[in-house]
Design an enzyme around this catalytic site. Sequence first.
Site, PDB file in Angstrom:
ATOM      1  N   CYS A   1       0.848  -1.198   0.000  1.00 48.32           N
ATOM      2  CA  CYS A   1       0.000   0.000   0.000  1.00 48.32           C
ATOM      3  C   CYS A   1       0.880   1.243   0.000  1.00 48.32           C
ATOM      4  CB  CYS A   1      -0.928  -0.006   1.208  1.00 48.32           C
ATOM      5  SG  CYS A   1      -2.159  -1.317   1.164  1.00 48.32           S
TER       6      CYS A   1
ATOM      7  N   TYR B   1     -13.592   3.716   4.680  1.00 45.28           N
ATOM      8  CA  TYR B   1     -14.539   2.617   4.494  1.00 45.28           C
ATOM      9  C   TYR B   1     -15.905   3.001   5.067  1.00 45.28           C
ATOM     10  CZ  TYR B   1     -10.913  -0.575   2.918  1.00 45.28           C
ATOM     11  OH  TYR B   1      -9.918  -1.181   2.189  1.00 45.28           O
TER      12      TYR B   1
END
Length: 266
Positions: free
Chosen positions: A149, A212
Amino acid sequence: MPIPTPYEDLLRLVLDRGTAKSDRTGTGTRSLFGQQLRYDLSAGFPLITTKKVHLKSVVYELLWFLRGDSNVDWLHRHGVTIWDEWASDTGDLGPIYGVQWRSWPTPSGEHIDQISAALDLLRTDPDSRRIIVSAWNVGEIPRMALPPCHAFFQFYVADGRLSCQLYQRSADLFLGVPFNIASYALLTHMMAAQAGLSVGEFVWTGGDCHIYDNHVEQVRLQLSREPRPYPELVLAHRDSIFDYTYDDVVVHNYDPHPAIKAPVAV
């Protein structure tokens, strides 16, 4: 003087203006592309105060990367479980960050220690524009439990001060990014100490910057809190960047708000 809050400002921006997107985990996100945060490391250690960040996990994970390790066994021996969701039954994660940092394979069968190479350049050619460490090894991504990431980072020296810019292709803003900011700020302090430099800025650049959907309420709670002054980092002297231990990293005056739990999207 007001406390700078670039991380919290980005959380607000993504909540307000983020685009609804699907994702690999099936959770759903609000997302913005191409955002940047800047921290003056000489003004304090950027450990987020609007919620408690588990510093022990940050430090041990960085030391684990610097070991060139990719098995969670060493982390477990120190009580750190942040990589467990992606590990195999034997604890292996494939050739992830630490392996690429310390042992990038070459076509001839040799391996490159990118951390040592970066330090050599900082000492011998600090004006180089090639002081880069990459974890994004395209040929080995299929063998990684999770593609990097935080993909690569670059060092920059000006007026005896070392700055670092990280590019993070995928940024879980609530759970991941506070860890990443603290980790690379700590790495910058370590590299500066080993190269005989002072610290400059840590610059975080994010690609897909997302919250999220099942973290939105936690983010709103975090943003309702008043930020507090950043703590101070004291780093013990070591002859090599690979000699640091957990006890060498001391953070003074960290007074965060309580931790906020949220599920990890795997």
